[in-house]
Design a protein around this motif. Structure first.
Motif, short mmCIF file in Angstrom:
data_model
loop_
_atom_site.label_atom_id
_atom_site.label_comp_id
_atom_site.label_asym_id
_atom_site.label_seq_id
_atom_site.Cartn_x
_atom_site.Cartn_y
_atom_site.Cartn_z
N ILE A 4 0.81 -1.22 -0.17
CA ILE A 4 -0.09 -0.21 0.19
C ILE A 4 0.76 0.92 0.22
CG2 ILE A 4 -1.62 1.76 1.54
CD1 ILE A 4 -2.61 -0.71 2.46
N SER A 5 0.27 1.90 -0.73
CA SER A 5 0.94 3.41 -0.93
C SER A 5 -0.35 5.09 -0.83
CB SER A 5 2.08 3.78 -1.99
OG SER A 5 2.85 2.90 -2.27
N ILE A 6 -0.01 5.43 0.35
CA ILE A 6 -0.55 6.28 0.80
C ILE A 6 -0.11 7.52 0.32
CG2 ILE A 6 -1.68 7.58 2.68
CD1 ILE A 6 -1.58 5.13 3.86
N ILE A 7 -0.90 8.26 -0.42
CA ILE A 7 0.18 9.35 -1.47
C ILE A 7 -1.08 10.74 -0.75
CG2 ILE A 7 0.57 10.88 -3.64
CD1 ILE A 7 -0.03 8.24 -4.93
N ILE A 8 -0.33 11.86 -0.07
CA ILE A 8 -1.28 13.23 0.39
C ILE A 8 -0.07 14.31 -0.30
CG2 ILE A 8 -1.79 14.58 3.07
CD1 ILE A 8 -0.85 11.92 4.03
N PRO A 9 -1.54 14.77 -1.27
CA PRO A 9 -0.89 15.88 -1.64
C PRO A 9 -1.26 17.62 -0.66
CG PRO A 9 -2.67 15.71 -2.89
CD PRO A 9 -2.77 14.65 -1.45
N ALA A 10 -0.36 18.06 -0.14
CA ALA A 10 -0.17 19.36 0.81
C ALA A 10 -0.14 20.58 0.30
CB ALA A 10 0.41 18.61 1.69
N LYS A 11 -0.70 21.48 0.12
CA LYS A 11 0.07 22.93 -0.17
C LYS A 11 -0.47 24.02 1.20
CE LYS A 11 -0.22 27.20 -2.74
NZ LYS A 11 -0.86 27.48 -3.77
N ASN A 12 0.78 23.62 1.86
CA ASN A 12 0.95 25.13 3.19
C ASN A 12 -0.03 23.86 4.28
OD1 ASN A 12 2.37 26.75 2.34
ND2 ASN A 12 0.70 28.03 1.37
N GLU A 13 0.17 23.02 4.59
CA GLU A 13 -0.54 22.33 5.24
C GLU A 13 -0.31 21.17 6.46
OE1 GLU A 13 -3.78 22.05 4.80
OE2 GLU A 13 -4.40 21.84 3.11
N GLU A 14 0.18 22.22 6.94
CA GLU A 14 2.28 21.73 8.45
C GLU A 14 0.52 21.29 9.16
OE1 GLU A 14 4.60 25.07 9.68
OE2 GLU A 14 2.74 25.90 9.80
N SER A 15 -0.37 22.00 9.95
CA SER A 15 -1.20 21.61 11.32
C SER A 15 -2.14 20.34 10.68
CB SER A 15 -1.81 22.45 11.15
OG SER A 15 -2.89 23.01 10.17
N GLY A 16 -2.41 20.24 9.24
CA GLY A 16 -2.34 19.43 9.27
C GLY A 16 -2.21 17.67 9.34
N LEU A 17 -0.63 18.18 8.40
CA LEU A 17 0.09 16.67 8.56
C LEU A 17 0.16 16.65 10.22
CD1 LEU A 17 2.36 18.30 5.28
CD2 LEU A 17 0.89 15.74 5.35
N ALA A 18 0.34 17.40 10.71
CA ALA A 18 0.58 16.80 12.07
C ALA A 18 -0.23 16.12 12.80
CB ALA A 18 1.12 18.46 13.13
N ALA A 48 6.59 16.78 7.24
CA ALA A 48 6.48 15.21 6.32
C ALA A 48 7.65 13.98 6.74
CB ALA A 48 6.47 15.25 5.44
N ARG A 49 8.67 15.11 7.11
CA ARG A 49 9.90 14.26 7.22
C ARG A 49 10.20 13.86 8.25
NH1 ARG A 49 12.09 18.60 4.00
NH2 ARG A 49 12.00 17.34 1.53
N SER A 50 9.87 14.47 9.70
CA SER A 50 9.49 13.91 10.64
C SER A 50 9.13 13.15 11.38
CB SER A 50 8.88 15.45 11.60
OG SER A 50 7.75 15.37 11.87
N HIS A 51 7.86 12.73 10.20
CA HIS A 51 7.28 11.37 10.59
C HIS A 51 7.33 10.69 10.03
CE1 HIS A 51 4.43 14.45 12.56
NE2 HIS A 51 4.58 13.68 13.37
N ARG A 52 8.48 10.29 9.16
CA ARG A 52 9.43 9.18 8.36
C ARG A 52 8.42 8.94 7.16
NH1 ARG A 52 8.86 4.98 10.91
NH2 ARG A 52 7.51 4.94 11.87
N THR A 53 7.95 9.79 6.65
CA THR A 53 7.21 10.15 5.34
C THR A 53 8.43 10.35 4.25
OG1 THR A 53 6.43 12.12 5.64
CG2 THR A 53 5.38 10.53 6.36
N ARG A 54 7.81 10.19 3.17
CA ARG A 54 8.25 10.47 1.83
C ARG A 54 7.80 11.40 0.95
NH1 ARG A 54 9.21 6.73 -3.70
NH2 ARG A 54 10.89 7.75 -4.80
N VAL A 55 8.88 12.19 1.32
CA VAL A 55 8.05 14.03 0.57
C VAL A 55 9.37 14.07 -1.11
CG1 VAL A 55 8.51 16.41 0.68
CG2 VAL A 55 8.26 14.70 3.04
N ILE A 56 8.38 14.97 -1.69
CA ILE A 56 8.57 14.80 -3.27
C ILE A 56 7.63 16.69 -3.01
CG2 ILE A 56 7.89 15.11 -5.85
CD1 ILE A 56 6.74 11.49 -4.56
N SER A 57 8.35 17.41 -3.26
CA SER A 57 8.90 18.46 -3.12
C SER A 57 8.39 19.54 -4.58
CB SER A 57 10.05 19.44 -2.63
OG SER A 57 9.97 19.02 -1.26
#
Length: 286
Positions: A4-18, A48-57
């Motif tokens: 399973i791969s979970i994909i999360i698009p995010a634009k200025n969503e630091e609070s939601g990701l936390a 995102a990186r602090s929670h061991r996720t792969r980040v694409i910027s």
């Protein structure tokens, strides 16, 4: 067992990701989690990186659909899970989506309750979109614009080139799956109130959603678009002919123009339908 791969698009969503990333790690510790930072100017990537996720910027904001495509292209899982980063989607609902998926579906969508819509206007707009899209593809669509879904990675990538870069990717992928004959299911979910400000413009993106529906409809079922226009011109021409025959006792040029236009629109739709069928036949052979 399928990965399973979970994909999360995010634009200025630091609070939601936390909020959602710790829950995802708790419920899906072995799954790949990809956060696509779409030109974010806050700490989205760092959170995102602090929670061991792969980040694409993305170097700049390319759109929600572009973020989805970036995540889908790089994901390694057999099953793709798409969800928003604004806290509306509950990670615990993913298990229900995957359970339904394992019954033999190629895509399962989380269908929001009416009271989960951001506003009354958007709720009515979504109902119109659902009915119009359902007529286009010949199947009932419960929630055309929901961004919370599970899909086969192989099937999803078949249509990735069709997906727009904006906010209407759910519209395109849903109609594509239905029209291609891939089984799609809906399960009810309750979407929470989003955190932060929405990036969707109701008027601009609403018009774009309608255009996407018609574009995908003409791509997969052209006669569904062309035939009603042809019939409307024919009916108008017939009505005008009856009127002029009663009042002027003759057939006018306007009636002839309307009848000719009706025939031309129908023939264009018929040719488009045949081209579409040929493309599908070749695709199936490949």
């Amino acid at each position: 067992m399928k990965s399973i791969s979970i994909i999360i698009p995010a634009k200025n969503e630091e609070s939601g990701l936390a909020e959602i990333l710790p829950k995802l790690r708790k419920h899906f510790p072995d799954s790949e989690i990809i956060v696509v930072s779409d030109g974010s100017s806050d700490s989205t990537g760092e959170v995102a990186r602090s929670h061991r996720t792969r980040v694409i910027s993305h170097p700049y904001s390319m759109g929600n659909g572009a973020a989805i495509k970036s995540g889908a292209r790089t994901a390694s899982g057999d099953i793709l899970v798409f969800m928003d980063a604004d806290g509306q989607h509950d990670p615990e609902d993913i298990s229900s989506l995957i359970s339904k998926y394992n019954e033999g579906y190629d895509m399962v969508v989380g269908s929001r309750h009416n009271n989960s819509q951001a506003s009354l206007g958007r709720s009515y707009a979504n109902k119109i979109y659902n009915k119009l899209a359902s007529w286009m593809v010949g199947r009932k669509i419960d929630d055309l614009t929901s961004g919370f879904r599970v899909a086969s990675a192989e099937r999803f990538r078949e249509f990735i080139y069709l997906l727009p870069n904006g906010f209407s990717y759910p519209t395109t992928i849903t109609m594509s799956f239905f029209r291609a004959g891939y089984p799609v299911a809906y399960i009810p979910i309750h979407a929470k109130t989003r955190q932060g400000k929405s990036h969707i413009s109701p008027l601009h993106d609403g018009i774009r959603f309608l255009l996407i529906i018609f574009k995908v409809g003409t791509l997969y079922s052209p006669l569904k678009i062309f035939l009603p226009f042809s019939l409307s011109f024919f009916a108008t021409g017939l009505g005008y002919y009856i009127y002029t025959y009663i009042t002027l006792h003759r057939f006018t040029n306007m009636s002839g123009l309307l009848f000719t236009t009706s025939v031309l629109i129908f023939l264009i739709g018929l040719v488009s339908e045949q081209i579409t069928n040929l493309l599908y036949s070749r695709g199936n052979q490949r």
